[in-house]
Design an enzyme around this catalytic site. Structure first.
Site, PDB file in Angstrom:
ATOM      1  N   TYR A 188       0.846  -1.189   0.000  1.00  0.00           N
ATOM      2  CA  TYR A 188       0.000   0.000   0.000  1.00  0.00           C
ATOM      3  C   TYR A 188       0.884   1.243   0.000  1.00  0.00           C
ATOM      4  CZ  TYR A 188      -4.078  -2.968   0.931  1.00  0.00           C
ATOM      5  OH  TYR A 188      -5.066  -3.914   0.849  1.00  0.00           O
ATOM      6  N   SER A 215     -13.154  -3.456  -0.120  1.00  0.00           N
ATOM      7  CA  SER A 215     -13.988  -2.611  -0.980  1.00  0.00           C
ATOM      8  C   SER A 215     -15.474  -2.875  -0.708  1.00  0.00           C
ATOM      9  CB  SER A 215     -13.647  -2.838  -2.457  1.00  0.00           C
ATOM     10  OG  SER A 215     -13.708  -1.637  -3.175  1.00  0.00           O
ATOM     11  N   PRO A 216     -15.883  -2.880   0.595  1.00  0.00           N
ATOM     12  CA  PRO A 216     -17.249  -3.294   0.947  1.00  0.00           C
ATOM     13  C   PRO A 216     -18.318  -2.290   0.520  1.00  0.00           C
ATOM     14  CG  PRO A 216     -16.150  -2.405   2.884  1.00  0.00           C
ATOM     15  CD  PRO A 216     -15.111  -2.490   1.795  1.00  0.00           C
ATOM     16  N   LEU A 217     -17.911  -1.095   0.106  1.00  0.00           N
ATOM     17  CA  LEU A 217     -18.887  -0.070  -0.291  1.00  0.00           C
ATOM     18  C   LEU A 217     -19.040   0.013  -1.809  1.00  0.00           C
ATOM     19  CD1 LEU A 217     -17.831   2.641   2.315  1.00  0.00           C
ATOM     20  CD2 LEU A 217     -19.726   1.006   2.472  1.00  0.00           C
ATOM     21  N   GLY A 218     -18.554  -1.015  -2.503  1.00  0.00           N
ATOM     22  CA  GLY A 218     -18.655  -1.042  -3.966  1.00  0.00           C
ATOM     23  C   GLY A 218     -20.098  -0.850  -4.415  1.00  0.00           C
ATOM     24  N   HIS A 226      -1.510 -11.863   0.218  1.00  0.00           N
ATOM     25  CA  HIS A 226      -2.306 -10.835  -0.449  1.00  0.00           C
ATOM     26  C   HIS A 226      -3.061 -11.361  -1.669  1.00  0.00           C
ATOM     27  CE1 HIS A 226      -2.326  -6.175  -1.019  1.00  0.00           C
ATOM     28  NE2 HIS A 226      -3.462  -6.709  -1.391  1.00  0.00           N
TER      29      HIS A 226
END
Length: 302
Positions: free
Chosen positions: A59, A214-217, A134
Protein backbone atom coordinates in the site's frame (compact mmCIF):
# COMPACT_ATOMS: atom_id res chain seq x y z
CA UNK A 1 -21.29 9.27 26.91
CA UNK A 2 -18.85 8.11 24.29
CA UNK A 3 -18.36 4.68 25.89
CA UNK A 4 -21.88 3.98 27.20
CA UNK A 5 -22.59 1.68 24.23
CA UNK A 6 -19.45 -0.34 23.65
CA UNK A 7 -18.71 -0.99 20.01
CA UNK A 8 -20.04 -4.47 19.08
CA UNK A 9 -17.17 -6.92 18.62
CA UNK A 10 -16.50 -9.97 16.51
CA UNK A 11 -13.96 -12.78 16.73
CA UNK A 12 -10.76 -12.64 14.67
CA UNK A 13 -7.36 -14.29 15.16
CA UNK A 14 -8.10 -15.30 18.74
CA UNK A 15 -9.22 -11.83 19.85
CA UNK A 16 -12.40 -9.71 19.68
CA UNK A 17 -12.25 -6.68 17.41
CA UNK A 18 -14.71 -3.91 16.58
CA UNK A 19 -17.26 -5.25 14.08
CA UNK A 20 -16.20 -2.66 11.47
CA UNK A 21 -12.50 -2.34 10.63
CA UNK A 22 -10.51 0.33 8.79
CA UNK A 23 -9.11 -0.35 5.33
CA UNK A 24 -6.03 1.88 5.42
CA UNK A 25 -5.01 1.61 1.75
CA UNK A 26 -6.44 5.03 0.69
CA UNK A 27 -4.08 6.74 3.17
CA UNK A 28 -1.04 5.73 1.10
CA UNK A 29 -1.91 5.13 -2.56
CA UNK A 30 -2.77 7.58 -5.35
CA UNK A 31 -4.81 10.63 -4.23
CA UNK A 32 -3.65 10.01 -0.66
CA UNK A 33 -4.21 12.71 1.98
CA UNK A 34 -1.35 14.57 3.66
CA UNK A 35 0.16 12.98 6.77
CA UNK A 36 -1.84 15.09 9.25
CA UNK A 37 -5.17 14.12 7.71
CA UNK A 38 -4.07 10.49 7.42
CA UNK A 39 -3.11 10.35 11.10
CA UNK A 40 -6.36 12.12 12.05
CA UNK A 41 -8.27 9.46 10.09
CA UNK A 42 -6.61 6.62 12.04
CA UNK A 43 -7.27 8.47 15.31
CA UNK A 44 -10.93 9.00 14.36
CA UNK A 45 -11.23 5.25 13.69
CA UNK A 46 -9.83 4.44 17.14
CA UNK A 47 -12.14 7.03 18.75
CA UNK A 48 -15.11 5.36 17.02
CA UNK A 49 -14.29 1.93 18.45
CA UNK A 50 -12.43 0.50 15.45
CA UNK A 51 -9.73 -1.92 16.66
CA UNK A 52 -8.86 -3.70 13.39
CA UNK A 53 -6.67 -1.81 10.92
CA UNK A 54 -5.96 -3.52 7.61
CA UNK A 55 -2.77 -2.66 5.72
CA UNK A 56 -0.19 -4.25 3.38
CA UNK A 57 3.45 -3.73 2.46
CA UNK A 58 2.30 -2.85 -1.08
CA UNK A 59 0.00 0.00 0.00
CA UNK A 60 2.07 2.84 -1.40
CA UNK A 61 2.15 5.04 -4.46
CA UNK A 62 5.68 5.57 -5.80
CA UNK A 63 8.55 3.18 -6.48
CA UNK A 64 10.85 2.64 -3.52
CA UNK A 65 8.34 3.41 -0.76
CA UNK A 66 7.16 -0.12 0.08
CA UNK A 67 5.72 -0.19 3.57
CA UNK A 68 4.51 3.45 3.42
CA UNK A 69 1.13 2.51 4.92
CA UNK A 70 2.59 0.26 7.63
CA UNK A 71 4.97 2.99 8.78
CA UNK A 72 2.14 5.54 8.72
CA UNK A 73 -0.08 3.36 10.92
CA UNK A 74 2.76 2.72 13.36
CA UNK A 75 3.31 6.50 13.66
CA UNK A 76 -0.42 7.19 14.05
CA UNK A 77 -0.73 4.62 16.85
CA UNK A 78 2.35 6.01 18.60
CA UNK A 79 0.85 9.51 18.49
CA UNK A 80 -2.58 8.45 19.78
CA UNK A 81 -3.29 9.65 23.30
CA UNK A 82 -5.40 6.67 24.35
CA UNK A 83 -4.84 2.97 24.91
CA UNK A 84 -4.02 1.02 21.73
CA UNK A 85 -3.27 -2.33 23.38
CA UNK A 86 -6.36 -3.95 21.87
CA UNK A 87 -5.67 -2.77 18.30
CA UNK A 88 -5.04 -5.59 15.82
CA UNK A 89 -2.99 -4.58 12.80
CA UNK A 90 -3.54 -6.98 9.93
CA UNK A 91 -1.01 -6.69 7.13
CA UNK A 92 -0.31 -8.59 3.92
CA UNK A 93 2.56 -9.71 1.72
CA UNK A 94 2.90 -11.11 -1.76
CA UNK A 95 2.21 -8.06 -3.94
CA UNK A 96 4.36 -5.19 -5.16
CA UNK A 97 3.93 -1.78 -6.75
CA UNK A 98 6.65 -0.74 -9.19
CA UNK A 99 5.39 2.85 -9.10
CA UNK A 100 3.72 3.01 -12.53
CA UNK A 101 0.25 2.30 -11.11
CA UNK A 102 0.46 -1.46 -11.67
CA UNK A 103 0.41 -4.27 -9.07
CA UNK A 104 2.72 -7.28 -9.21
CA UNK A 105 2.42 -10.65 -7.44
CA UNK A 106 5.21 -12.66 -5.75
CA UNK A 107 4.05 -15.64 -3.72
CA UNK A 108 7.41 -17.42 -3.46
CA UNK A 109 8.09 -18.67 0.08
CA UNK A 110 11.39 -16.77 0.30
CA UNK A 111 9.73 -13.50 -0.64
CA UNK A 112 6.83 -13.99 1.80
CA UNK A 113 9.13 -14.83 4.72
CA UNK A 114 11.37 -11.81 4.01
CA UNK A 115 8.31 -9.57 3.54
CA UNK A 116 6.75 -10.65 6.85
CA UNK A 117 9.95 -9.91 8.78
CA UNK A 118 10.21 -6.49 7.10
CA UNK A 119 6.55 -5.73 7.91
CA UNK A 120 7.03 -6.68 11.58
CA UNK A 121 10.02 -4.32 11.77
CA UNK A 122 8.10 -1.42 10.20
CA UNK A 123 5.12 -1.99 12.48
CA UNK A 124 7.43 -2.20 15.47
CA UNK A 125 5.91 -5.46 16.72
CA UNK A 126 7.47 -8.67 18.01
CA UNK A 127 4.89 -10.71 16.09
CA UNK A 128 2.36 -9.63 13.47
CA UNK A 129 -1.19 -10.10 14.81
CA UNK A 130 -2.62 -11.23 11.46
CA UNK A 131 -0.50 -11.79 8.36
CA UNK A 132 -2.35 -12.32 5.09
CA UNK A 133 -1.20 -13.71 1.77
CA UNK A 134 -2.31 -10.84 -0.45
CA UNK A 135 -3.07 -12.75 -3.64
CA UNK A 136 -2.32 -16.23 -4.99
CA UNK A 137 0.66 -16.24 -7.35
CA UNK A 138 -0.27 -18.27 -10.44
CA UNK A 139 3.39 -19.20 -10.96
CA UNK A 140 3.83 -20.71 -7.46
CA UNK A 141 1.99 -23.81 -6.20
CA UNK A 142 -0.56 -22.62 -3.65
CA UNK A 143 0.62 -25.14 -1.05
CA UNK A 144 4.14 -23.66 -1.24
CA UNK A 145 2.94 -20.09 -0.61
CA UNK A 146 0.71 -21.25 2.24
CA UNK A 147 3.61 -23.34 3.55
CA UNK A 148 5.55 -20.09 4.06
CA UNK A 149 2.71 -18.88 6.34
CA UNK A 150 3.01 -22.17 8.26
CA UNK A 151 6.76 -21.52 8.74
CA UNK A 152 6.10 -17.93 9.86
CA UNK A 153 3.56 -19.19 12.42
CA UNK A 154 5.98 -21.84 13.70
CA UNK A 155 8.78 -19.27 13.95
CA UNK A 156 6.57 -16.89 15.93
CA UNK A 157 6.97 -14.11 13.34
CA UNK A 158 3.17 -14.01 12.98
CA UNK A 159 0.42 -14.93 15.44
CA UNK A 160 -2.27 -15.82 12.90
CA UNK A 161 -2.47 -16.26 9.14
CA UNK A 162 -5.02 -15.06 6.60
CA UNK A 163 -5.53 -15.48 2.87
CA UNK A 164 -6.95 -12.99 0.41
CA UNK A 165 -8.49 -13.04 -3.08
CA UNK A 166 -9.05 -16.78 -2.95
CA UNK A 167 -11.36 -19.52 -4.26
CA UNK A 168 -13.17 -22.03 -2.05
CA UNK A 169 -10.69 -24.73 -3.12
CA UNK A 170 -7.80 -22.51 -2.01
CA UNK A 171 -9.51 -21.90 1.35
CA UNK A 172 -9.90 -25.66 1.90
CA UNK A 173 -6.28 -26.36 0.95
CA UNK A 174 -4.94 -23.56 3.17
CA UNK A 175 -7.10 -24.75 6.06
CA UNK A 176 -5.65 -28.23 5.64
CA UNK A 177 -2.10 -26.87 5.86
CA UNK A 178 -2.59 -24.24 8.56
CA UNK A 179 -5.40 -25.69 10.70
CA UNK A 180 -6.10 -23.37 13.64
CA UNK A 181 -3.35 -21.05 12.40
CA UNK A 182 -5.69 -19.89 9.62
CA UNK A 183 -7.87 -17.09 10.99
CA UNK A 184 -9.38 -15.21 8.06
CA UNK A 185 -10.34 -14.87 4.42
CA UNK A 186 -10.32 -11.44 2.78
CA UNK A 187 -12.16 -11.21 -0.54
CA UNK A 188 -13.96 -8.45 -2.36
CA UNK A 189 -17.61 -8.37 -1.34
CA UNK A 190 -20.05 -5.47 -1.58
CA UNK A 191 -23.56 -4.50 -2.69
CA UNK A 192 -22.21 -4.40 -6.26
CA UNK A 193 -19.91 -7.46 -6.15
CA UNK A 194 -21.43 -10.55 -4.55
CA UNK A 195 -19.55 -13.39 -6.25
CA UNK A 196 -17.68 -14.33 -3.05
CA UNK A 197 -20.85 -15.69 -1.46
CA UNK A 198 -19.48 -19.30 -1.57
CA UNK A 199 -16.25 -18.17 0.13
CA UNK A 200 -18.28 -16.37 2.80
CA UNK A 201 -20.37 -19.51 3.45
CA UNK A 202 -17.29 -21.73 3.66
CA UNK A 203 -15.46 -19.29 5.97
CA UNK A 204 -18.48 -19.21 8.28
CA UNK A 205 -18.59 -23.03 8.28
CA UNK A 206 -14.88 -23.31 9.10
CA UNK A 207 -15.00 -20.67 11.84
CA UNK A 208 -12.87 -18.20 9.89
CA UNK A 209 -13.47 -14.46 9.92
CA UNK A 210 -14.51 -13.11 6.51
CA UNK A 211 -13.15 -9.63 5.78
CA UNK A 212 -14.82 -7.91 2.81
CA UNK A 213 -12.50 -5.47 1.03
CA UNK A 214 -13.99 -2.61 -0.98
CA UNK A 215 -17.25 -3.29 0.95
CA UNK A 216 -18.89 -0.07 -0.29
CA UNK A 217 -18.66 -1.04 -3.97
CA UNK A 218 -21.65 0.38 -5.81
CA UNK A 219 -22.30 2.86 -2.99
CA UNK A 220 -18.98 4.73 -2.85
CA UNK A 221 -16.10 5.01 -5.24
CA UNK A 222 -13.30 2.54 -4.55
CA UNK A 223 -9.78 3.85 -3.94
CA UNK A 224 -8.77 1.68 -6.87
CA UNK A 225 -10.92 3.79 -9.20
CA UNK A 226 -9.92 7.18 -10.54
CA UNK A 227 -11.34 10.33 -8.91
CA UNK A 228 -14.43 10.05 -11.10
CA UNK A 229 -15.05 6.35 -10.52
CA UNK A 230 -18.68 5.31 -10.94
CA UNK A 231 -21.13 4.86 -8.07
CA UNK A 232 -24.80 3.99 -8.15
CA UNK A 233 -27.61 6.15 -6.82
CA UNK A 234 -31.24 5.35 -6.25
CA UNK A 235 -30.60 1.76 -5.15
CA UNK A 236 -32.49 -0.02 -2.35
CA UNK A 237 -29.51 0.86 -0.13
CA UNK A 238 -30.08 4.57 -0.79
CA UNK A 239 -33.84 4.21 -0.18
CA UNK A 240 -33.40 2.40 3.16
CA UNK A 241 -30.75 4.95 4.16
CA UNK A 242 -33.13 7.84 3.43
CA UNK A 243 -35.87 6.21 5.52
CA UNK A 244 -33.46 5.60 8.39
CA UNK A 245 -31.84 9.03 8.16
CA UNK A 246 -28.35 7.51 7.86
CA UNK A 247 -25.80 7.23 5.05
CA UNK A 248 -26.08 4.55 2.34
CA UNK A 249 -22.57 3.50 3.42
CA UNK A 250 -23.90 2.60 6.88
CA UNK A 251 -26.70 0.56 5.32
CA UNK A 252 -24.22 -1.29 3.08
CA UNK A 253 -21.99 -2.17 6.04
CA UNK A 254 -24.95 -3.18 8.25
CA UNK A 255 -26.14 -5.42 5.40
CA UNK A 256 -22.72 -7.08 5.21
CA UNK A 257 -22.66 -7.57 9.00
CA UNK A 258 -26.06 -9.25 8.76
CA UNK A 259 -24.80 -11.72 6.13
CA UNK A 260 -22.90 -13.77 8.73
CA UNK A 261 -21.41 -13.38 12.23
CA UNK A 262 -18.06 -14.09 10.54
CA UNK A 263 -18.12 -10.81 8.58
CA UNK A 264 -15.90 -7.87 9.58
CA UNK A 265 -16.01 -5.33 6.73
CA UNK A 266 -13.01 -3.11 5.98
CA UNK A 267 -14.27 0.19 4.55
CA UNK A 268 -11.52 2.45 3.30
CA UNK A 269 -11.30 6.05 4.46
CA UNK A 270 -9.08 9.01 3.71
CA UNK A 271 -10.71 11.49 6.07
CA UNK A 272 -11.95 11.25 9.67
CA UNK A 273 -15.64 11.82 8.84
CA UNK A 274 -15.83 8.73 6.56
CA UNK A 275 -14.63 6.18 9.11
CA UNK A 276 -16.59 7.85 11.93
CA UNK A 277 -19.73 7.36 9.84
CA UNK A 278 -18.83 3.81 8.75
CA UNK A 279 -18.11 2.66 12.32
CA UNK A 280 -21.68 3.54 13.31
CA UNK A 281 -22.91 0.66 11.13
CA UNK A 282 -21.78 -1.77 13.85
CA UNK A 283 -24.77 -0.67 15.95
CA UNK A 284 -27.30 -0.62 13.13
CA UNK A 285 -29.61 -3.64 12.96
CA UNK A 286 -31.63 -4.03 9.79
CA UNK A 287 -35.13 -5.52 9.85
CA UNK A 288 -36.06 -8.70 7.97
CA UNK A 289 -38.11 -6.57 5.58
CA UNK A 290 -35.14 -4.28 4.89
CA UNK A 291 -32.85 -7.27 4.32
CA UNK A 292 -35.29 -8.67 1.77
CA UNK A 293 -35.26 -5.35 -0.10
CA UNK A 294 -31.43 -5.29 -0.07
CA UNK A 295 -31.12 -8.89 -1.29
CA UNK A 296 -31.61 -7.94 -4.94
CA UNK A 297 -28.32 -7.35 -6.77
CA UNK A 298 -27.78 -3.71 -7.72
CA UNK A 299 -29.12 -2.90 -11.15
CA UNK A 300 -26.34 -2.32 -13.71
CA UNK A 301 -24.93 1.19 -13.65
CA UNK A 302 -26.40 3.62 -16.13
Amino acid sequence: MQHSHPHPRRALAGVRVGAVGLGAMPLSIEHRPDEDRAVATVHAALDAGVTLIDTADSYHWHAGEAGHNERLIARALARYGGDTSDVLIATKGGRGRPGDGSWTVDGTPDHLKRAARASAARLGVEAIGLYQLHKPDPSVPWAESVGALRELLDAGTIRAAGISNVTTAQIREAHGILGDGLASVQNRYSPAVRDSEPQLRLSTELGLAFLPWSPLGGISRSSLDGPSGPTSAGTAFHAVAAERGVSPQQIALAWLLARSPAVIPLPGASRPASITDSARAARLTLTEEELIRLAEPLSPRE
